[in-house]
Design an enzyme around this catalytic site. Structure first.
Site, PDB file in Angstrom:
ATOM      1  N   GLY A   7       0.836  -1.195   0.000  1.00 25.97           N
ATOM      2  CA  GLY A   7       0.000   0.000   0.000  1.00 25.97           C
ATOM      3  C   GLY A   7       0.869   1.241   0.000  1.00 25.97           C
ATOM      4  CB  ALA A 126       0.552  10.594   5.491  1.00 29.61           C
ATOM      5  CE  LYS A 181      -6.942   5.713  13.133  1.00 30.13           C
ATOM      6  NZ  LYS A 181      -6.038   5.139  12.140  1.00 30.13           N
ATOM      7  CG  ASN A 199      -9.401  16.694  10.917  1.00 32.17           C
ATOM      8  OD1 ASN A 199     -10.040  16.446   9.895  1.00 32.17           O
ATOM      9  ND2 ASN A 199      -8.491  15.855  11.394  1.00 32.17           N
ATOM     10  CD  GLU A 265      -9.898   3.443   4.627  1.00 40.33           C
ATOM     11  OE1 GLU A 265      -9.156   2.459   4.778  1.00 40.33           O
ATOM     12  OE2 GLU A 265      -9.673   4.554   5.125  1.00 40.33           O
TER      13      GLU A 265
END
Length: 300
Positions: A7, A126, A181, A199, A265
């Protein structure tokens, strides 16, 4: 030992750089679209703003028999298909899942019943800046733990990861860490993605009501999954606000995916909450999940 990263996205490239910086040997398992292309050094813009080039050995699926330790950093929806290609992976090779969301582990355990399988969570940030160019946007905690009996023998992997990442600890009950998480991701990710914001903007007054309702819905579901290890709603909200403040300038992975026209996701974050919500209603989570599906559909 050589680490193999499966990945080569933003976080995979950052982790490659951090491991190489500590003198670790690192290979990157590439997909078919990279075959025949020149594999350059990975360029990482670190937290301090300095750029560094890191070499990693390129591998393809047929080289799976060479892999000593596999770190899986693909998107959750890519994990199973990517691992199915590694038909010659030795039974002794530990497989470490480091993706967002939950709901993949069971399939991986079925695919590799004889391998040590572990899960990890990491809150490092990242961003991809270009081909083989990434920015390390934030440091955070990393946890590692076993998903099967064979995985329990690999606590020895922690020191090297701690040296490279700045923090890594072992958890015998990694599912609890994953749920903690997931709870944060299930609030921050869909809200930032649907509103195309970073955020920190979630702390603006205009989001106060939706943030309060969504955090209550997510806490209700996660706390039932955690049982007696669950935190209170006020504790969860304090932790959520702290994460938002610490990552205020960051853009969530889901926001980046939608902004760049990639699948997200969503099904492994909001979708996981919905799968475990019954019989309690979670209307805000449901609405955000549907909105994300709609946005992904427009881009396919």
């Amino acid at each position: 030992m050589e680490w193999t990263i499966l990945g080569a996205g933003a976080l995979g490239c950052v982790m490659t750089g951090l491991l190489r910086q500590q003198g670790e040997s690192v290979a990157v398992m590439l997909s078919e679209r990279h075959r025949g292309h020149f594999h350059p050094h990975i360029e990482v813009l670190d937290i301090t703003g300095q750029r560094q080039l890191f070499y990693s050995r390129p591998l393809f699926a047929e080289h799976a028999y060479k892999v000593e330790c596999l770190l899986v950093l693909t998107k959750a929806y890519q994990v199973v298909d990517a691992l199915k290609r590694l038909t010659t992976l030795p039974n002794s090779t530990p497989v470490i899942l480091l993706h967002n969301g939950m709901g993949v582990a069971e399939q991986v355990l079925s695919l590799f019943p004889n391998n040590p399988v572990l899960a990890g969570i990491s809150s490092h940030g990242a961003m991809k800046e270009g081909n083989w160019q990434v920015r390390h946007t934030g440091k955070g905690e990393t946890w590692l733990g076993p998903l099967n009996e064979a995985g329990k023998a690999y606590q020895s992997l922690v020191p090297a990861l701690a040296a490279a990442l700045g923090h890594c600890e072992w958890s015998d009950d990694i599912a609890q860490q994953q749920l903690r998480k997931l709870a944060i991701n299930a609030v921050i990710n869909p809200l930032t993605a649907c509103n195309d914001i970073n955020n920190g903007q979630l702390l603006e007054p205009r989001f106060a009501d939706v943030l309060a309702q969504l955090s209550e819905e997510v806490h209700d579901v996660i706390s039932r999954l955690q049982g007696d290890k669950a935190e209170t709603l006020s504790e969860f909200r304090r932790r959520l606000h702290k994460v938002i403040e610490l990552t205020a300038c960051n853009y969530s992975s889901m926001q980046q995916d939608i902004a760049q026209g990639r699948p997200s996701e969503n099904g492994y974050i909001s979708g996981y909450i919905l799968q475990h919500a019954h019989p309690h209603p979670v209307p805000v989570c449901q609405q955000l999940y549907q909105e994300m599906k709609k946005r992904e559909g427009f881009r396919t």
